[in-house]
Design an enzyme around this catalytic site. Sequence first.
Site, short mmCIF file in Angstrom:
data_model
loop_
_atom_site.label_atom_id
_atom_site.label_comp_id
_atom_site.label_asym_id
_atom_site.label_seq_id
_atom_site.Cartn_x
_atom_site.Cartn_y
_atom_site.Cartn_z
N LEU A 38 0.85 -1.20 0.00
CA LEU A 38 0.00 0.00 0.00
C LEU A 38 0.89 1.26 0.00
O LEU A 38 2.09 1.18 0.21
CB LEU A 38 -0.91 -0.02 1.23
CG LEU A 38 -1.88 -1.22 1.31
CD1 LEU A 38 -2.59 -1.24 2.66
CD2 LEU A 38 -2.89 -1.17 0.18
N THR A 41 2.65 5.73 -5.13
CA THR A 41 3.95 6.25 -5.57
C THR A 41 4.70 6.86 -4.40
O THR A 41 5.89 6.62 -4.21
CB THR A 41 3.72 7.35 -6.65
OG1 THR A 41 3.04 6.75 -7.74
CG2 THR A 41 5.03 7.94 -7.12
N GLY A 176 15.37 18.58 -16.71
CA GLY A 176 14.32 19.26 -15.95
C GLY A 176 14.77 19.67 -14.57
O GLY A 176 15.14 18.83 -13.75
N GLU A 199 17.80 22.45 -18.38
CA GLU A 199 16.46 23.00 -18.13
C GLU A 199 16.01 23.87 -19.29
O GLU A 199 16.74 24.71 -19.78
CB GLU A 199 16.47 23.79 -16.81
CG GLU A 199 15.27 24.68 -16.56
CD GLU A 199 13.91 23.95 -16.57
OE1 GLU A 199 13.80 22.89 -15.95
OE2 GLU A 199 12.98 24.47 -17.22
N VAL A 233 15.89 19.66 -24.44
CA VAL A 233 16.39 18.34 -24.81
C VAL A 233 15.56 17.83 -25.98
O VAL A 233 14.33 17.87 -25.95
CB VAL A 233 16.33 17.38 -23.60
CG1 VAL A 233 16.58 15.95 -24.04
CG2 VAL A 233 17.33 17.80 -22.54
N ALA A 266 13.12 14.10 -15.71
CA ALA A 266 12.28 14.67 -14.64
C ALA A 266 11.55 15.88 -15.20
O ALA A 266 11.74 17.01 -14.76
CB ALA A 266 13.14 15.06 -13.44
N GLY A 268 8.18 16.29 -15.45
CA GLY A 268 6.78 16.40 -15.05
C GLY A 268 6.08 15.05 -15.00
O GLY A 268 6.65 14.02 -15.39
N HIS A 441 13.99 31.19 21.76
CA HIS A 441 15.37 31.44 21.34
C HIS A 441 16.26 30.35 21.93
O HIS A 441 16.11 30.03 23.10
CB HIS A 441 15.83 32.80 21.85
CG HIS A 441 17.26 33.08 21.53
ND1 HIS A 441 17.68 33.39 20.26
CD2 HIS A 441 18.38 33.07 22.31
CE1 HIS A 441 18.99 33.57 20.26
NE2 HIS A 441 19.44 33.39 21.50
P1 NAI Z 1 8.27 19.71 -12.65
O1 NAI Z 1 7.08 20.05 -13.43
O2 NAI Z 1 8.43 20.18 -11.26
O3 NAI Z 1 9.60 20.18 -13.45
C1 NAI Z 1 9.85 19.75 -14.77
C2 NAI Z 1 10.90 20.65 -15.39
O4 NAI Z 1 11.31 20.07 -16.64
C3 NAI Z 1 10.41 22.05 -15.71
O5 NAI Z 1 11.28 22.98 -15.13
C4 NAI Z 1 10.40 22.11 -17.24
O6 NAI Z 1 10.65 23.39 -17.73
C5 NAI Z 1 11.52 21.12 -17.59
N1 NAI Z 1 11.44 20.55 -18.96
C6 NAI Z 1 10.35 20.06 -19.59
N2 NAI Z 1 10.68 19.61 -20.82
C7 NAI Z 1 12.01 19.81 -21.00
C8 NAI Z 1 12.93 19.55 -22.06
N3 NAI Z 1 12.58 18.98 -23.23
N4 NAI Z 1 14.24 19.90 -21.89
C9 NAI Z 1 14.64 20.48 -20.71
N5 NAI Z 1 13.80 20.74 -19.68
C10 NAI Z 1 12.51 20.40 -19.81
O7 NAI Z 1 8.33 18.10 -12.74
P2 NAI Z 1 9.06 16.99 -11.85
O8 NAI Z 1 10.26 17.54 -11.16
O9 NAI Z 1 9.22 15.84 -12.78
O10 NAI Z 1 8.00 16.66 -10.74
C11 NAI Z 1 6.72 16.11 -11.10
C12 NAI Z 1 5.68 16.38 -10.05
O11 NAI Z 1 5.98 15.68 -8.86
C13 NAI Z 1 5.59 17.86 -9.69
O12 NAI Z 1 4.26 18.25 -9.78
C14 NAI Z 1 6.09 17.93 -8.28
O13 NAI Z 1 5.37 18.90 -7.54
C15 NAI Z 1 5.86 16.53 -7.73
N6 NAI Z 1 6.88 16.21 -6.74
C16 NAI Z 1 6.88 16.86 -5.56
C17 NAI Z 1 7.86 16.64 -4.63
C18 NAI Z 1 7.85 17.42 -3.36
O14 NAI Z 1 6.83 17.97 -3.03
N7 NAI Z 1 8.96 17.49 -2.64
C19 NAI Z 1 8.94 15.67 -4.87
C20 NAI Z 1 8.86 15.08 -6.16
C21 NAI Z 1 7.86 15.33 -7.04
#
Ligand code: NAI
Length: 462
Positions: A38, A41, A176, A199, A233, A266, A268, A441
């Site tokens: 359970l 992700t 990303g 990026e 990319v 990474a 999205g 403090h």
């Molecule tokens: P993200 O949406 O945060 O970032 C993806 C990045 O990839 C963006 O900056 C975008 O401009 C870039 N990108 C897209 N296509 C590209 C290309 N062809 N070449 C170069 N750069 C490119 O996505 P991420 O980091 O994969 O996370 C996915 C989801 O998971 C998000 O919604 C995030 O909030 C969630 N997450 C949250 C965490 C936390 O709260 N600590 C931890 C891990 C994930």
Amino acid sequence: MASYDVIIIGAGPGGYVCAIRCAQLGLKTAVVEGRETLGGTCLNVGCIPSKALLHASHMLHEAEHNFAAMGLKGKAPSVDWKQMLAYKDDVIGQNTKGIEFLFKKNKIDWLKGWGSIPGAGKVKVGDDIHEAKNIVIATGSDSSSLPGVEVDEKIVVTSTGALELGKIPKSMVVIGAGVIGLEMGSVYARLGTEVTVVEYLDAITPGMDGEVQKTFQRILKKQGLKFIMSAAVQSVETLKTKAKVHYKLRKDDSEHQLDADTVLVATGRKPYTDGLGLDTLGITLSKRGQIETDKHWQTNVKGIYAIGDAIDGPMLAHKAEDEGMAVAEVLAGKHGHVNYGVIPGVIYTHPEVANVGETEESLKEQGRAYKVGKFSFMGNGRAKAVFAGDGFVKILADRETDRILGAHIIGPAAGDLIHEICVAMEFGASAQDLALTCHAHPTYSEAVREAALACGDGAIHA
Ligand code: NAI
């Protein structure tokens, strides 16, 4: 075949929390989950395992960089990667078993297998069809693919593969600079991998406060991460033991390449709704594949609800949890509510980055009058004592009413500090309310108070 008040599809943070609240409210509840364990992700291949690796690699970084200065002499520890992965797996196991225990305690049935919805009020798991007065879709999300990039989870990996690499790579290209890329990039950079982040945009962590983005990138660079910004990319070529990343610089369309042992994609995530039968049911999806719901999380088909990453909004475990609790209240005839204006976001790098509410950029866009109270952790005694003076707290408040509109923190324990501001915002507090609250403090939280003071007559230690 059995009959339930509610069947929830998916046992991630949205689904399992929804199930527990449904059971607590007296509803006969079952959860369909096809994984062996359970937690979805988040517990299995996301939030929890990444935090274990972030912790372990941070300990190594501390030993290598800060121990000697504190008079802790001796060789820095060497990395036993197998053991580090075993520690991470143990953490996963403890958490997923914890959910199993909570299911038993709350008398929630786990229907093992992948579910589909043959019609309203029916959920099919394997060959069995179960009946439910209400169905909640909590199937989460999956990494989104990038055209021209084939993931094999060995050389070209998503966050899932990055959590169980066979060995620590010498070099890694992260595609990303979002949350996943920077958290996992930090882990490997601390373990000695040469990490290059490519990026598309000209700033990291899209949507975040601009000043935080700049400070964060500067700190990550100091930690050894390299950045290639404004670069798209195009494709990744997999060779025998390496990969070649092809990218174009956006300013002049010039083509470049980078070799790496591992490539982390990474870029999205996208809602995961495969195999549910949404088409046949006629459930409306947005252009981005998100399930559309009304303000009570009900889809256009009566009795079918959806929450979490599968619907609109930030893809965050705690947002899904809140929706899970709220939808349970709705199904029990109560008033479920989620305040989407106060959902914190945290990046668990070192230092941590946390935010809630509006950014300066979003306030400017709305043409709202605001003021900024900012305080550097350099002025916080506790932070300096633990080599964590880099970063700041920034509070945005309404210029007229002083009501807190948002906050952005980069610094020690930012992910915990943000919550006093979340609570303040839930209560409609002013910056002065925070500033007048006595803070112990020496704590990091004094920096939050100082930022609140800076919204008024001024911080004391600035
Ligand atoms: P993200 O949406 O945060 O970032 C993806 C990045 O990839 C963006 O900056 C975008 O401009 C870039 N990108 C897209 N296509 C590209 C290309 N062809 N070449 C170069 N750069 C490119 O996505 P991420 O980091 O994969 O996370 C996915 C989801 O998971 C998000 O919604 C995030 O909030 C969630 N997450 C949250 C965490 C936390 O709260 N600590 C931890 C891990 C994930």
